[in-house]
Design a protein around this motif. Sequence first.
Motif, mmCIF file in Angstrom:
data_model
loop_
_atom_site.group_PDB
_atom_site.id
_atom_site.type_symbol
_atom_site.label_atom_id
_atom_site.label_comp_id
_atom_site.label_asym_id
_atom_site.label_seq_id
_atom_site.Cartn_x
_atom_site.Cartn_y
_atom_site.Cartn_z
ATOM 1 N N PRO A 1 0.829 -1.211 0.000
ATOM 2 C CA PRO A 1 0.000 0.000 0.000
ATOM 3 C C PRO A 1 0.867 1.266 0.000
ATOM 4 N N TRP A 2 0.262 2.358 -0.364
ATOM 5 C CA TRP A 2 0.974 3.642 -0.277
ATOM 6 C C TRP A 2 0.303 4.550 0.747
ATOM 7 N N ASP A 3 1.108 5.436 1.287
ATOM 8 C CA ASP A 3 0.669 6.452 2.236
ATOM 9 C C ASP A 3 1.591 7.643 2.017
ATOM 10 N N THR A 4 1.091 8.652 1.332
ATOM 11 C CA THR A 4 1.957 9.761 0.957
ATOM 12 C C THR A 4 1.182 11.067 0.981
ATOM 13 N N VAL A 5 1.921 12.163 0.909
ATOM 14 C CA VAL A 5 1.334 13.499 0.850
ATOM 15 C C VAL A 5 1.568 14.061 -0.548
ATOM 16 N N LEU A 6 0.499 14.597 -1.147
ATOM 17 C CA LEU A 6 0.589 15.092 -2.516
ATOM 18 C C LEU A 6 -0.003 16.499 -2.618
ATOM 19 N N PRO A 7 0.611 17.346 -3.451
ATOM 20 C CA PRO A 7 -0.028 18.628 -3.769
ATOM 21 C C PRO A 7 -1.090 18.400 -4.852
ATOM 22 N N VAL A 8 -2.225 19.046 -4.720
ATOM 23 C CA VAL A 8 -3.358 18.850 -5.623
ATOM 24 C C VAL A 8 -3.881 20.206 -6.063
ATOM 25 N N ILE A 9 -4.352 20.260 -7.303
ATOM 26 C CA ILE A 9 -5.053 21.444 -7.801
ATOM 27 C C ILE A 9 -6.513 21.044 -7.994
ATOM 28 N N THR A 10 -7.419 21.686 -7.260
ATOM 29 C CA THR A 10 -8.833 21.312 -7.345
ATOM 30 C C THR A 10 -9.422 21.753 -8.682
ATOM 31 N N ALA A 11 -10.659 21.319 -8.912
ATOM 32 C CA ALA A 11 -11.335 21.667 -10.164
ATOM 33 C C ALA A 11 -11.522 23.168 -10.306
ATOM 34 N N LYS A 12 -11.523 23.891 -9.191
ATOM 35 C CA LYS A 12 -11.663 25.352 -9.229
ATOM 36 C C LYS A 12 -10.316 26.062 -9.243
ATOM 37 N N GLY A 13 -9.249 25.292 -9.411
ATOM 38 C CA GLY A 13 -7.927 25.895 -9.508
ATOM 39 C C GLY A 13 -7.282 26.200 -8.174
ATOM 40 N N ARG A 14 -7.812 25.662 -7.091
ATOM 41 C CA ARG A 14 -7.266 25.959 -5.760
ATOM 42 C C ARG A 14 -6.236 24.903 -5.375
ATOM 43 N N PRO A 15 -5.018 25.316 -5.022
ATOM 44 C CA PRO A 15 -4.003 24.336 -4.599
ATOM 45 C C PRO A 15 -4.246 23.884 -3.161
ATOM 46 N N ILE A 16 -4.231 22.598 -2.949
ATOM 47 C CA ILE A 16 -4.383 22.055 -1.599
ATOM 48 C C ILE A 16 -3.368 20.935 -1.411
ATOM 49 N N TRP A 17 -3.260 20.461 -0.189
ATOM 50 C CA TRP A 17 -2.431 19.295 0.137
ATOM 51 C C TRP A 17 -3.335 18.194 0.647
ATOM 52 N N VAL A 18 -3.102 16.976 0.144
ATOM 53 C CA VAL A 18 -3.880 15.840 0.618
ATOM 54 C C VAL A 18 -2.937 14.728 1.052
ATOM 55 N N ARG A 19 -3.400 14.009 2.053
ATOM 56 C CA ARG A 19 -2.720 12.768 2.417
ATOM 57 C C ARG A 19 -3.471 11.643 1.715
ATOM 58 N N VAL B 1 -7.561 -6.716 -8.776
ATOM 59 C CA VAL B 1 -8.856 -6.393 -9.394
ATOM 60 C C VAL B 1 -9.412 -5.043 -8.934
ATOM 61 N N ARG B 2 -8.887 -4.540 -7.826
ATOM 62 C CA ARG B 2 -9.485 -3.307 -7.302
ATOM 63 C C ARG B 2 -8.471 -2.513 -6.501
ATOM 64 N N LEU B 3 -8.468 -1.206 -6.702
ATOM 65 C CA LEU B 3 -7.729 -0.273 -5.862
ATOM 66 C C LEU B 3 -8.728 0.459 -4.985
ATOM 67 N N PHE B 4 -8.399 0.659 -3.741
ATOM 68 C CA PHE B 4 -9.275 1.435 -2.876
ATOM 69 C C PHE B 4 -8.435 2.182 -1.851
ATOM 70 N N GLY B 5 -9.000 3.249 -1.338
ATOM 71 C CA GLY B 5 -8.248 4.035 -0.373
ATOM 72 C C GLY B 5 -9.005 5.270 0.060
ATOM 73 N N ALA B 6 -8.260 6.279 0.506
ATOM 74 C CA ALA B 6 -8.869 7.495 1.039
ATOM 75 C C ALA B 6 -7.935 8.672 0.791
ATOM 76 N N VAL B 7 -8.515 9.848 0.791
ATOM 77 C CA VAL B 7 -7.729 11.084 0.768
ATOM 78 C C VAL B 7 -8.224 11.972 1.897
ATOM 79 N N GLN B 8 -7.296 12.681 2.483
ATOM 80 C CA GLN B 8 -7.622 13.604 3.568
ATOM 81 C C GLN B 8 -7.048 14.965 3.229
ATOM 82 N N ASP B 9 -7.885 15.971 3.323
ATOM 83 C CA ASP B 9 -7.413 17.335 3.086
ATOM 84 C C ASP B 9 -6.619 17.784 4.315
#
Length: 514
Positions: A217-235, A248-256
């Motif tokens: 599994p992975w557990d990392t922090v990534l910079p994200v650009i939302t659909a409205k162009g707002r930069p955020i950080w998610v785990r 057959v399947r990937l599953f997980g979660a993101v946290q702002d």
Amino acid sequence: MATDTPPLPQPLPPIDPEDVNRHMRRVVDHLPSMLAYWDKELRCRFANKAYKTWFGLSPEQIIGIHMPDLLGPRLFPLNERYVRGVLGGQEQVFERVVPGPDGVQRHSLAHYIPDIVDGVVQGFMVQVTEITHIKAVEMALRDSEAFLDRTGRVACVGGWEVDLLTSTHKWSDQVCRIYEVPLGHQPSRTEAMAFVAPEAREEASKLVEHTIATGQPWDTVLPVITAKGRPIWVRSFGEVAYTDGKPVRLFGAVQDITELRQREAELHQEQTLRKRIEQQVQELDRLLKERSEMLDVLAHEVRQPLNNASAALQSAQAALAAVSDHAAAQRVTRAQNVMRQVMANIDNTLAVAALLARATPASCQDTDIDTLLAVAIADMPLEQQARVHIVRETSTRTAMMDMSLMRLALRNLLSNALKFSPADRPVTIRISDSDEPLALVIDVKDEGPGVEATVLPALFERGAHGHHAHQTGHGLGLYIVKRVMELHGGQVSLLDNGPQGATLRLMLIQTPGH
């Protein structure tokens, strides 16, 4: 060579029809659903014992009773339109809460099935099944989903999964909120990866492929650009599921975790962050101001010349009438009608772009109903206004509404009704009220050919046409009517439809005390 011949089956004794009827009566009497047959005069011809539970009456007491007498003055009017529908040959399915003689409120699912012989409706069959338990389960499920949703909101955590066999994605509502896309949005794999900031996109892709290949599994922090162009950080958390040794399947979660990252960097980024936020606010204000100015320019630069042209045509028509040039006057009249249609289309386009795109409710004031009707009728072509008839079935004089929005909605309904009714037939506005819910009811009835079946599924969607799919135009009229009613907390519906005409109903909800 001799063979053994099997004995012939003995004939069974004949079946007594009365015996069959007795068996069938026992079967239907043991069913928990109410079963009955009603004739065209709404008299009961058959009922099973379940009516005892629901109405406290035995089948013998039910048979011969008139439906309005059985259902009573409150329940029968709620079912009346379904009765009309089934007597018109259409099966009816609806839900209703029925108060029982024991004081229990039972949720029911009712089926009205027409009995048609040689094309003629003889009566109809009724099946009513209690769904109280199902409703309770649905409510519990909704409560559970709401609880999970609230928990996700508080923790800023959303769940996701990817079917590796079909490449379909599923995002929870909280993931949609984090990425600022509409709730229920399900992206493609490419689109989902595109939300990752460009500088981290390659790293994120490698993490996904590594997990699929190794099962780690992975557990990392990534910079994200939302659909409205707002930069955020998610785990980001993710892992893979296997079937028969195959992923057959990937599953997980993101946290702002944007706020956490901001706090960690607060000591040396506070000033930069403030400037960035100010720039974003200024940019948003600038864009909103530009949008508003563009709409104002469109309204002024396009509508004003059209108003001037309309006034000129009206003057020309008067001059032609004075010299009795009827042929030229008719051509000017046609030009005026075209001009009026163009201006109505511009009004609708501006309404969708500026007024109806808002999310805030309508600003309602106590408004005179007759004034609303008068200004809406006055918006119609002068030669068409006399075709509009008003029928009042209530003494109510005022109602809470946004006058400008309701005028726009009623104008669109009247325009459609006049367009699709024969030129020698009236269009009727019926004003009534409703106690449950408390509402002003406005019905607009035409005498045209009715709404085509192919149009019905998307009747109130943008781009749809009220009666015929081949009509030209942008199809904004009924969409605007729907949005106006949504902003009022009400609704628009197709009440009646057939070859003798269609009736559209506006339910303008009124707050008690106003």
